[in-house]
Design an enzyme around this catalytic site. Structure first.
Site, PDB file in Angstrom:
ATOM      1  N   LYS A   1     -12.590  -3.576  17.850  1.00  0.00           N
ATOM      2  CA  LYS A   1     -11.244  -4.093  18.120  1.00  0.00           C
ATOM      3  C   LYS A   1     -10.777  -3.802  19.546  1.00  0.00           C
ATOM      4  CE  LYS A   1     -10.184  -4.170  13.252  1.00  0.00           C
ATOM      5  NZ  LYS A   1      -9.160  -4.105  12.210  1.00  0.00           N
TER       6      LYS A   1
ATOM      7  N   ASN B   1       0.849  -1.197   0.000  1.00  0.00           N
ATOM      8  CA  ASN B   1       0.000   0.000   0.000  1.00  0.00           C
ATOM      9  C   ASN B   1       0.879   1.238   0.000  1.00  0.00           C
ATOM     10  OD1 ASN B   1       0.554   0.668   2.931  1.00  0.00           O
ATOM     11  ND2 ASN B   1      -0.360  -1.360   3.146  1.00  0.00           N
TER      12      ASN B   1
END
Length: 405
Positions: A344, A213
């Site tokens: 998360k 990325n």
């Protein structure tokens, strides 16, 4: 707060240079070691002898006047500085700073300095409002330069308006407050172990191709520098990055998401804060070819499988650790970030819309918002990534203190 601090006082060519004598005197009386650098124009308003007498130090003005053959003056000065203070700062020196021009002693030191820089502008009201000057001020602000705003009143040119250099007493107070904040920040993470991830992970397809990325590692590196400044023991776990990591910080180099997971696991048990600034690949090739895949046919099918979710994994495992995540989005950043925070089990999340100019990958600035379970903690405008890092770590340090960790 100034005792033992080394301050470079840059004086440029404006009528407000006469105030620099009082400023130099007051800084010296407070215990600072003041090294004065004057431009050629400044010497038209005030003499070197005056500043030398007040500072009890040699005054510099000529880049090529090297009196000590064992050192280079402009590098030694830049390296020694705890703060570089330009007062008065004319439109000319502001333009030089903004565009990296180094054609005299002061501008050369400024280009070599790594210490914080503080600027006290002084000029005619119309000059101060000129688009070119405002543009240059914005460039410097984005780089983290701090400003002591000029006051309003009768100017030497006869105009009344904003542009008069702030009084020496006020400037000294601002400098003292700066060092006080820095001292508090240095104590905020003292004795804490901070683990930071940075860069973009690499998932190999074959020996010459991979999935990755656009993460440059700049935000993670800024966080590592800031954590060290705040007194923490820092471990930087870095994947692929666009530049070398900070040289004075322990670095663990990794490649894939799994490598990063293993590296974080090794640091986790005695970690106080984990900041996941790395951009971890969500998927990897199911099979990695041992040799280069040769071109065959018009299409190629690559089967991908999920990588380990590092944030979620440590969110489930955390006990006393403070866990900070990032949400780089291209729209609805707040919604996605707050959802990620809950899913998360994070303590803080930093949301940034990477589609905004000046934010996101590969640049030295960022625009972020910090959230906890209760909502917005702090919304930051366009700032240097170093300043953003300081704000994030300050919020994390405050949270540790509140919870008695």
């Amino acid at each position: 707060m100034l005792k033992g601090k080394t301050i470079i006082l840059g004086i440029t060519g404006g009528i407000a240079a006469y105030k620099a004598a009082a400023l130099c005197s007051k800084l010296t009386q407070k215990g600072a070691e003041v090294h004065v650098i004057m431009t050629a124009s400044a010497k038209q308003f005030i003499t070197e002898l005056t500043l030398q007498s007040l500072s009890k130090q040699r005054v510099y003005s000529d880049t090529f006047q090297e009196r000590d053959p064992s050192s280079i003056s402009h590098i030694d000065l830049a390296d020694a500085a705890d703060l570089v203070l330009i007062a008065p700062a004319t439109a000319n020196i502001i333009a030089k700073m903004a565009h990296g021009i180094a054609d005299d002693m002061l501008s050369t030191v400024l280009l070599a300095a790594t210490a914080p820089i503080m600027v006290a502008p002084a000029m005619n009201v119309h000059m101060y409002q000129h688009p070119a000057v405002l543009h240059n001020l914005n460039i410097l602000a984005e780089r983290g330069v701090q400003f002591i705003e000029p006051g309003e009143g009768l100017l030497a040119c006869g105009y009344v308006g904003k542009g008069r250099m702030e009084e020496p007493e006020t400037i000294v107070s601002v400098v003292e407050a700066f060092f006080e904040r820095k001292s508090e920040a240095n104590r905020k993470l003292g004795g804490k172990k901070v683990v930071i991830t940075a860069g973009g992970t690499v998932e190999r397809i074959d020996p010459v191709r991979y999935i990755s990325n656009d993460s440059s590692g700049k935000m993670g590196f800024a966080l590592a520098r800031a954590a060290k400044e705040m007194g923490a023991e820092v471990t930087l776990i870095a994947a692929r990055t666009d530049e070398a990591p900070p040289g004075d910080i322990r670095v663990v180099r990794v490649q894939s998401a799994d490598d990063m997971y293993q590296a974080v696991s090794a640091e986790w048990d005695d970690c106080d804060i984990l900041i996941k600034a790395a951009a971890v690949a969500d998927y990897r090739p199911r099979e990695r070819a041992e040799t280069k895949i040769k071109k065959a046919g018009d299409t190629m099918t690559l089967e991908l499988v999920k990588t380990v979710d590092i944030l979620e994994s440590f969110g489930q495992r955390k006990t006393s650790q403070l866990l900070v995540g990032f949400a780089a989005e291209t729209g609805n950043a707040e919604m996605y970030a707050r959802d990620k925070l809950v899913r998360k089990n994070l303590d803080l999340i930093v949301a940034n819309d990477v589609g905004q100019p000046g934010a996101g990958f590969g640049v030295d600035t960022n625009i972020v918002s910090i959230y906890d379970r209760s909502g917005l903690v702090e919304e930051l405008p366009l700032l240097s990534k170093d300043e953003v890092a300081r704000r994030i770590l300050s919020a994390a340090g405050d949270r540790l203190k509140e919870e008695g960790r």
